[in-house]
Design a protein around this motif. Structure first.
Motif, PDB file in Angstrom:
ATOM      1  N   SER A 178     -47.035  36.220   4.301  1.00  0.00           N
ATOM      2  CA  SER A 178     -48.025  35.164   4.110  1.00  0.00           C
ATOM      3  C   SER A 178     -47.776  34.375   2.834  1.00  0.00           C
ATOM      4  O   SER A 178     -48.111  33.188   2.759  1.00  0.00           O
ATOM      5  CB  SER A 178     -49.433  35.759   4.087  1.00  0.00           C
ATOM      6  OG  SER A 178     -49.572  36.696   3.045  1.00  0.00           O
ATOM      7  N   THR A 179     -47.194  35.022   1.835  1.00  0.00           N
ATOM      8  CA  THR A 179     -46.888  34.318   0.583  1.00  0.00           C
ATOM      9  C   THR A 179     -45.587  33.536   0.700  1.00  0.00           C
ATOM     10  O   THR A 179     -45.516  32.370   0.306  1.00  0.00           O
ATOM     11  CB  THR A 179     -46.799  35.311  -0.595  1.00  0.00           C
ATOM     12  OG1 THR A 179     -47.971  36.123  -0.620  1.00  0.00           O
ATOM     13  CG2 THR A 179     -46.680  34.566  -1.926  1.00  0.00           C
ATOM     14  N   LEU A 180     -44.544  34.166   1.228  1.00  0.00           N
ATOM     15  CA  LEU A 180     -43.247  33.507   1.338  1.00  0.00           C
ATOM     16  C   LEU A 180     -43.291  32.301   2.275  1.00  0.00           C
ATOM     17  O   LEU A 180     -42.575  31.325   2.073  1.00  0.00           O
ATOM     18  CB  LEU A 180     -42.190  34.506   1.823  1.00  0.00           C
ATOM     19  CG  LEU A 180     -41.649  35.476   0.774  1.00  0.00           C
ATOM     20  CD1 LEU A 180     -40.803  36.550   1.445  1.00  0.00           C
ATOM     21  CD2 LEU A 180     -40.841  34.750  -0.289  1.00  0.00           C
ATOM     22  N   LYS A 181     -44.153  32.362   3.295  1.00  0.00           N
ATOM     23  CA  LYS A 181     -44.213  31.281   4.279  1.00  0.00           C
ATOM     24  C   LYS A 181     -45.106  30.123   3.847  1.00  0.00           C
ATOM     25  O   LYS A 181     -45.136  29.090   4.506  1.00  0.00           O
ATOM     26  CB  LYS A 181     -44.691  31.833   5.628  1.00  0.00           C
ATOM     27  CG  LYS A 181     -43.661  32.726   6.316  1.00  0.00           C
ATOM     28  CD  LYS A 181     -44.193  33.231   7.648  1.00  0.00           C
ATOM     29  CE  LYS A 181     -43.156  34.103   8.358  1.00  0.00           C
ATOM     30  NZ  LYS A 181     -43.667  34.610   9.661  1.00  0.00           N
ATOM     31  N   ARG A 205     -39.952  31.378  -4.667  1.00  0.00           N
ATOM     32  CA  ARG A 205     -39.768  32.645  -5.395  1.00  0.00           C
ATOM     33  C   ARG A 205     -39.705  32.347  -6.894  1.00  0.00           C
ATOM     34  O   ARG A 205     -38.725  31.782  -7.376  1.00  0.00           O
ATOM     35  CB  ARG A 205     -38.499  33.343  -4.918  1.00  0.00           C
ATOM     36  CG  ARG A 205     -38.515  33.669  -3.420  1.00  0.00           C
ATOM     37  CD  ARG A 205     -37.132  34.034  -2.907  1.00  0.00           C
ATOM     38  NE  ARG A 205     -37.109  34.223  -1.468  1.00  0.00           N
ATOM     39  CZ  ARG A 205     -37.019  33.230  -0.574  1.00  0.00           C
ATOM     40  NH1 ARG A 205     -36.942  31.964  -0.997  1.00  0.00           N
ATOM     41  NH2 ARG A 205     -37.021  33.478   0.717  1.00  0.00           N
ATOM     42  N   ILE A 206     -40.716  32.760  -7.622  1.00  0.00           N
ATOM     43  CA  ILE A 206     -40.811  32.405  -9.044  1.00  0.00           C
ATOM     44  C   ILE A 206     -40.513  33.576  -9.971  1.00  0.00           C
ATOM     45  O   ILE A 206     -40.332  33.375 -11.177  1.00  0.00           O
ATOM     46  CB  ILE A 206     -42.202  31.830  -9.382  1.00  0.00           C
ATOM     47  CG1 ILE A 206     -43.304  32.833  -9.044  1.00  0.00           C
ATOM     48  CG2 ILE A 206     -42.421  30.520  -8.626  1.00  0.00           C
ATOM     49  CD1 ILE A 206     -44.683  32.400  -9.497  1.00  0.00           C
ATOM     50  N   TYR A 207     -40.461  34.789  -9.429  1.00  0.00           N
ATOM     51  CA  TYR A 207     -40.090  35.949 -10.254  1.00  0.00           C
ATOM     52  C   TYR A 207     -39.527  37.017  -9.330  1.00  0.00           C
ATOM     53  O   TYR A 207     -40.253  37.720  -8.642  1.00  0.00           O
ATOM     54  CB  TYR A 207     -41.294  36.498 -11.025  1.00  0.00           C
ATOM     55  CG  TYR A 207     -40.930  37.572 -12.033  1.00  0.00           C
ATOM     56  CD1 TYR A 207     -40.670  37.251 -13.362  1.00  0.00           C
ATOM     57  CD2 TYR A 207     -40.825  38.900 -11.657  1.00  0.00           C
ATOM     58  CE1 TYR A 207     -40.321  38.219 -14.291  1.00  0.00           C
ATOM     59  CE2 TYR A 207     -40.479  39.885 -12.574  1.00  0.00           C
ATOM     60  CZ  TYR A 207     -40.235  39.544 -13.882  1.00  0.00           C
ATOM     61  OH  TYR A 207     -39.874  40.517 -14.803  1.00  0.00           O
ATOM     62  N   LEU A 213     -47.743  28.478  -2.485  1.00  0.00           N
ATOM     63  CA  LEU A 213     -47.981  29.698  -3.255  1.00  0.00           C
ATOM     64  C   LEU A 213     -46.718  30.119  -3.985  1.00  0.00           C
ATOM     65  O   LEU A 213     -45.611  29.745  -3.594  1.00  0.00           O
ATOM     66  CB  LEU A 213     -48.452  30.834  -2.337  1.00  0.00           C
ATOM     67  CG  LEU A 213     -49.703  30.591  -1.498  1.00  0.00           C
ATOM     68  CD1 LEU A 213     -50.010  31.830  -0.659  1.00  0.00           C
ATOM     69  CD2 LEU A 213     -50.885  30.241  -2.385  1.00  0.00           C
ATOM     70  N   GLY A 214     -46.872  30.905  -5.031  1.00  0.00           N
ATOM     71  CA  GLY A 214     -45.728  31.424  -5.770  1.00  0.00           C
ATOM     72  C   GLY A 214     -45.490  32.877  -5.406  1.00  0.00           C
ATOM     73  O   GLY A 214     -46.438  33.678  -5.352  1.00  0.00           O
ATOM     74  N   TYR A 215     -44.222  33.227  -5.124  1.00  0.00           N
ATOM     75  CA  TYR A 215     -43.902  34.606  -4.742  1.00  0.00           C
ATOM     76  C   TYR A 215     -43.347  35.378  -5.937  1.00  0.00           C
ATOM     77  O   TYR A 215     -42.347  34.987  -6.536  1.00  0.00           O
ATOM     78  CB  TYR A 215     -42.883  34.645  -3.597  1.00  0.00           C
ATOM     79  CG  TYR A 215     -42.614  36.055  -3.120  1.00  0.00           C
ATOM     80  CD1 TYR A 215     -43.453  36.660  -2.186  1.00  0.00           C
ATOM     81  CD2 TYR A 215     -41.553  36.792  -3.633  1.00  0.00           C
ATOM     82  CE1 TYR A 215     -43.231  37.954  -1.765  1.00  0.00           C
ATOM     83  CE2 TYR A 215     -41.326  38.096  -3.219  1.00  0.00           C
ATOM     84  CZ  TYR A 215     -42.166  38.672  -2.281  1.00  0.00           C
ATOM     85  OH  TYR A 215     -41.950  39.966  -1.879  1.00  0.00           O
ATOM     86  N   VAL A 216     -44.013  36.480  -6.244  1.00  0.00           N
ATOM     87  CA  VAL A 216     -43.580  37.395  -7.305  1.00  0.00           C
ATOM     88  C   VAL A 216     -43.091  38.673  -6.635  1.00  0.00           C
ATOM     89  O   VAL A 216     -43.782  39.233  -5.777  1.00  0.00           O
ATOM     90  CB  VAL A 216     -44.742  37.719  -8.264  1.00  0.00           C
ATOM     91  CG1 VAL A 216     -44.336  38.801  -9.270  1.00  0.00           C
ATOM     92  CG2 VAL A 216     -45.186  36.453  -9.001  1.00  0.00           C
ATOM     93  N   SER A 217     -41.905  39.135  -7.008  1.00  0.00           N
ATOM     94  CA  SER A 217     -41.373  40.371  -6.442  1.00  0.00           C
ATOM     95  C   SER A 217     -42.428  41.465  -6.538  1.00  0.00           C
ATOM     96  O   SER A 217     -43.077  41.635  -7.570  1.00  0.00           O
ATOM     97  CB  SER A 217     -40.099  40.779  -7.191  1.00  0.00           C
ATOM     98  OG  SER A 217     -39.502  41.893  -6.566  1.00  0.00           O
TER      99      SER A 217
END
Length: 379
Positions: free
Chosen positions: A91-94, A242-244, A98-102
């Motif tokens: 839901s975040t990656l798609k 992907r921000i982190y 939104l910003g995706y944090v590992s």
């Protein structure tokens, strides 16, 4: 302590103590990593470590634990699950807004937690043995932790270079305790990747250049965390939101169907980092950044690189006037940030133009259809 049956008994106690301290698995191996030295040297020679000069600084000491702590006879290798409930990967990656944090970085910094638990394990062993020299490590010294974990039977090295376990996948942290007692060692497990190359295929930047070999210079985790300067322009569009860090190679792995959720409250996601809106993150000043990331692994990259990463993600987001406004407002703060903001603005303007052309084309088609319909009536 020289009698074998006493050492076997101690190993069982160590593994039990480890589980009581929150480790899901404990394995033991010797210090001989000579088999890993050629691959390490080749990796360094090809400059796959990028700007991580500390990878090369200590030479082959990484493969020689006994040089790190003289007198070391065994390495106790441990793993601890970190996957939180409701990880919200897809839901975040798609959602490009939104910003995706590992997922490993959503909660408390694991370094301190694991090191503290390893220290407690060492102290328990010392109480039992009377005399013991030990030293805990969690990404804190030149040590090849993955080959050690593999040798200690915690899993095998996957083609993405991470340790895989048949019962737990790969969403876990590793840590090591160097000791100077000749404990019986565990046996390595069989490799389980077979012909699967899913991790290599899915990698957004194609950083897995060969099975078991990652060119860090292309890896999104390296680009967003380790790289201090500008992110190569050709790789920016591939980073998405992907921000982190990046979890793609783990997400696609079939073995992660068996991933186990963590029961460590400290690894629970912080609300501000779980499914955050990029525009909200980009508005943080340094004071707020430091407050939100207190005790988090994210803090180590600093506010500037945090904004750099988000600027790239905003450049990859769909056209929105609010995105363009946010980018414009942060111009002039730092040359490094400005470079990425200018790139992001160019991406946004290109999308606006493409959208305008698409709309114009659709309008033109509607006009043509209206004219054709009118001519048809007149006929």
């Amino acid at each position: 302590m020289s009698q074998p049956f006493v050492l076997d008994e101690l190993v069982q106690k160590i593994k039990q103590w480890g589980k009581e301290l929150g480790f899901q698995q404990v394995g033991i191996c010797d210090t001989d990593l000579s088999a890993s030295e050629p691959a390490l040297q080749e990796w360094l020679d090809k400059q796959y470590h990028g700007e991580m000069e500390w990878m090369a600084r200590h030479g082959m000491m990484r493969a020689r634990p006994h040089e790190l702590l003289p007198g070391t006879l065994r390495v106790i290798s441990v793993r601890m699950n970190y996957l939180p409930t409701g990880a919200a990967f897809a839901s975040t990656l798609k959602n490009p807004q939104l910003g995706y944090v590992s997922r490993y970085a959503l909660g408390r910094d694991y370094h301190k937690l694991l090191r503290q638990r390893l220290k407690q394990l060492g102290e328990r062993i010392r109480e039992h043995c009377t005399e013991l020299n030990f030293r805990p490590f969690v990404d804190s010294a030149p040590l090849l932790e993955r080959p050690l974990a593999e040798k200690a039977g915690l899993g095998w090295t996957g083609k993405h270079s991470l340790i895989l376990n048949k019962e737990a996948g790969s969403f876990f942290f590793l840590g090591e305790l160097l000791v100077d007692i000749p404990l019986p060692v565990d046996k390595p497990v069989e490799e389980g990747c077979g012909r699967c190359v899913a991790c290599m295929t899915i990698c957004p930047t194609q950083a897995i250049v060969a099975p078991y070999t990652v060119d860090a210079r292309r890896c999104i985790s390296y680009l967003t965390i380790e790289l201090e300067g500008a992110i190569p322009e050709e790789l920016r569009p591939l980073m998405g939101n992907r921000i982190y860090g990046c979890d793609d190679c783990q997400l696609i792995c079939p073995w992660n169907r068996f991933s186990q959720l963590t029961d460590e409250a400290d690894f629970s996601p912080r609300k501000a980092l779980h499914t955050p809106e990029l525009l909200a993150l980009f508005a943080w000043d340094e004071t707020h950044f430091l407050k939100v990331t207190e005790g988090s692994a994210i803090r180590r990259i600093g506010h500037l690189r945090w904004l750099r990463n988000i600027a790239v993600a905003l450049g990859n987001a769909p056209w929105e006037s609010s995105v363009l406004d946010a980018l414009e407002q942060r111009k002039g703060e730092h040359p490094l940030l400005d470079e990425h903001i200018e790139w992001a603005i160019a991406q946004q303007l290109a999308k606006r133009e493409a959208l305008s052309v698409t709309v114009s084309s659709a309008q033109q088609q509607r006009l043509v259809r209206a004219i054709e319909k009118g001519l048809s009536r007149d006929a």
